[in-house]
Structures are given as C-alpha cells and as structure tokens.
Design an enzyme around this catalytic site. Structure first.
Site: not given
Length: 494
Positions: A327, A396, A425
C-alpha cells in the site's frame, strides 16, 4: 383478488398518467386504451397493427376524443376475468381481455372504437378465431398469431417441461449454496430466483400446462447423454445445474412469447440473473479454493516499517503470514513499479501471495497475484478487464449492502471493517465487530477482518466469527515480525 398480468397493472397506472398529461381531472376510457398502447410490443398494439391500423394514428384520435369517465377499476377487472374464463378457461386475464372490457364499458365509446376500426366485436373474433355468420372470415384474421388450441397445447407442453426443469435446477443450486457453501446471501439469491420462476409460471393458463403434460409418451425420457450420471463433486453438480437452468430459461423465454411478449421479457430478466449468479458461485468456488489456507494478510507501507521491507516480509512469512499487500499511495509511479517488482520477487521466494492496493495497472506490470480495491476505486469489472480472469480481486466493504454488491460483482475476497481504530488509516465511521459478525453470517466468500487488529484484540474478532484477519502495524512496527505473525496466526482457527 384478481389475477392480472403485469401489462394490465402498468396500464392501470398509465391511465392516470395519460389523464394528467391531457389535463383531465378524472381518468377516462380513452386514457386506459392509450396506456395499453404505450407498449409497442404489447398485445393490444400488435393486435391493432395486424388488422391494418396505424397505432400512432389511433393514439392521435384517442387523444382528441372526449370519452366517458371510466368506472371503478373493478368493473373492468370483472368483465376481463369473465371474458378470459369464457374464451380461455382461465380466470387470469391479459391486456387484450382488459382492452375489450374497456371498449365495452360504455355504448358511446364502443361505437367510437367501432367507427375507428377496432370495435370489441372485431377484436373478439380475431382473438377467438371466429367469424360473423353472415360473411366469410376476414383474411387478415389469421395474421395475428394469438395461440389457438393446438398452438397453446404445443407451446404449453414445452413450457411445462421447461418450468419443471428450471425449478428443479434452481432447487439443486439452492441446496448447494445452503448446505455445501453455507452461504446465506447466495442461498437467498437462488431462492428469489425460484420465486421469480413461480411468479412467471402463474402468468400462463395453468389448465393449459397441465393438459399439455405428456410424460408417458415423451420421447426424451429415454434419450440420455453418456455423462448424464457422472458428477465428480458438489461443485460439478452446481455447474451442471447452472447450465441446465440457463438453457431451460432460454426455452421458456422463446416459447413463452407465443403467449405474448410480457412473459418473454420476465423470463429474459431471470435468465440474465442466472449469469450473474453463475459468476458469483463459480468465481467464489475458485477463490475459496485458492485462498483456503490464507488466514493472515499483511498490509505494508515502507515508511511505516521499522525495519527493511524485504526483511519484514521474509520474517513475517516465516511466522505464518500468507498474503502481503503493498500500500503505497504517495509514491510516484516509477518508484511504485520498482518497489512492487521487488516485493513480487520476495513474495515468490517466500511462497506467499502478493496484492497491490488500488492499482490494477501496476499489479499487471509487476505480475502481482491481484489487486485490492476500495469503494471509490475502479470497479471489479474494470479491474478484471485489466488483470484478466485469474487475478485475485479484493474489495473493502463497510456494510452488508457493499458486501452483497462485491459478491455479485465477482470479487474473489473482501475486507470487512474497519473493526477497531487503526494507526495507519483514519475513519469517520467504524462498523466494528457487529459488521464482522454480520458479514461472516451473510456470505462464505473469503473475508478478512481489518482495521486496528492486533494480538491484544484478535480474540474478539474471532469470537465475532472471523477466521481471517488483515493487519498492518501489528507486523510493520514489530521488532520481531516473525514472532508477531506467529502469535496472530496461532490465534486464528483453521
């Protein structure tokens, strides 16, 4: 309760629309006829065309007609039902019977329709294949192919057999989704399809279907293929019955058109639903097999790793990590590709799966195993076009509706969360453990609970029903990634 076709129901609603359009406070008889003619392929429009009338011209004339105010709808329904029983031996009535009821509702309107060339007496002769006793049958009457007795029986025999095959195949699929997959969502999808089949069959004269049935003399009962009795697995059973269901629906759709276009359209919609269902079941089976042993999924960003990225991956893999996702949202594309290619090499060496976050193009270039998409990223369909059929595509999800959409879109796995606040996050809303619990009960698609999961709270996640987790800081910030992965993996059920 009257048994009506969907076309009749649409006409009833459409009459009010026509009244408003033409500035009438009350619904008039002409408004019902205009509503019936709204569907160019509907039985009333086709009937008028086959007696040589221009439907647009009829519409124009009706729009100028100050016809009588329509009575209560029950008057039409009772008349249409009586006509259908008298001529079709069935209490369920279609749009043509409803049209005749409207035309007969008032003497002045009946006379107006007769003068315009579509009087109810003429339409009745066409629909019942009879002619006035004073003259020879009009040659045009044979053109309009409303099923006669022979056609009804012939088509009814096909429809009866195909409805039975389709229902049986759908029941087999429902049992597969329910008892083999333990998948509540897919089970419900198949059940709704079965109910759709039942509703479609009710739009046909039931007496015709039963009268047409001829099992003892059916030449097909003794004709079997060599593979008819061969099934290698429950998944093979499901595959065979998906195809049987689709083929039956196609036959139903085509022969159903003998009884009018409405039934054909309903069956076509059901057939398209089976294609979506096939993708969800077949892709789901493949992804379940491919991800069967994948329990610990690690999300990594270089800047958040306390140690080198390659060392973190090797150590975490040694501790039991199965999947690594890169990521890197801030890296320029050239740096991202170079980094991704390195991760691809390291994951091959450790025999682990490699997923790229957000970017199917980068995943393609670096030969990753797949891509993970957020709700605002590319669709599963577009990602699949880039990566091809064999790539893993994860999505997601933060609600049950998003989960269901991901399954029907063809996702291979899902992330469910966020479960807890995360160091990596930020989220405004936390579906939390309740969503994890609901997701695990809803679908059998591989699902990784994510968001703030660590060795201190993983027991709560497992208690909610999860057997797969995705973690980030629990591995990336650990001084001993191998031990951290080992503790998490040991906590997960097989």
């Amino acid at each position: 309760m009257h048994q009506t076709s969907p076309g009749v129901e649409r006409a009833v609603a459409g009459a009010r629309v026509w009244a408003d359009r033409l500035g009438s406070e009350r619904v008039r008889l002409a408004h019902y006829v205009l509503a019936l003619l709204d569907e160019d392929e509907g039985r009333p429009a086709v009937l008028l065309e086959h007696i040589g009338l221009s439907v647009p011209h009829v519409r124009e004339r009706l729009e100028r007609t100050e016809s009588p105010v329509a009575p209560e709808i029950s008057v039409f329904f009772n008349a249409a039902r009586a006509w259908s029983i008298a001529y079709r031996h069935d209490p369920e009535f279609l749009t043509d019977a409803f049209l005749i009821a409207v035309l007969n509702a008032h003497p002045a309107f009946r006379a107006e329709a007769t003068a315009a060339g579509f009087g109810p007496e003429l339409l009745e002769r066409i629909l019942t294949k009879t002619a006035p006793s004073t003259q020879e049958p009009d040659a045009q009457l044979a053109v309009f192919e409303v099923p006669n007795a022979t056609a009804e029986i012939d088509a009814g025999r096909v429809l009866d057999a195909s409805f039975n095959r389709a229902r049986e195949a759908a029941r087999v699929l429902e049992d597969y989704c329910r008892f083999v997959l333990d998948d509540r969502f897919l089970t419900q999808q198949v059940k709704e399809l079965r109910h759709g089949l039942a509703s479609a069959s009710q739009k046909l004269p039931q007496r015709t279907l039963l009268a047409a049935r001829e099992t003892l003399r059916d030449v097909g009962t003794t004709a079997t293929a060599g593979s008819e009795y061969e099934r290698t697995s429950p998944a093979h059973v499901a595959f065979v019955n998906l195809k049987r269901l689709q083929e039956s629906l196609r036959s139903l759709e085509e022969f159903g058109k003998v009884f009018g276009p409405e039934l054909g359209r309903d069956l076509e919609a059901l057939r398209y639903r089976t294609y979506t269902l096939e993708r969800a079941i077949s892709l789901g089976a493949a992804s379940r097999e491919r991800l069967a042993s994948a329990r610990l999924y690690v999300l990594l960003t270089r800047a958040q790793c306390v140690c080198a990225l390659d060392w973190t991956i090797r150590e975490a893999a040694r501790g039991g990590a199965d999947v690594f996702q890169l990521r890197e949202k801030a890296l320029p594309d050239r740096e991202l590709i170079a980094c991704a290619r390195n991760v691809r090499q390291w994951t091959r060496e450790t025999n682990t799966l490699f997923i790229i976050n957000d970017r199917p193009d980068i995943a393609k270039l670096c030969e990753a195993d797949g891509v993970h998409l957020g709700q605002d990223d590319l669709s599963v369909k577009d990602a699949r076009r880039i990566l091809g059929p064999d790539a893993l595509i994860g999505v997601s999800t933060h609600s049950i509706d998003q989960l269901r959409r991901a399954v029907l879109d063809g996702a291979d796995y899902i992330g469910t969360g966020p479960t807890f606040p995360s160091r990596t996050k930020t989220f405004e809303h936390f579906p939390g453990l309740e969503f994890v619990r609901a997701a695990c009960a809803e679908s059998s698609i591989p699902a990784f609970a994510l968001g703030g999961i660590s060795s201190t709270n993983i027991a709560e996640v497992i208690a909610a029903g999860a057997n797969r987790v995705a973690v980030s800081s629990a591995i990336s910030t650990a001084e001993d990634p191998e031990q951290a992965a080992r503790l998490l993996k040991a906590a997960l059920p097989d």
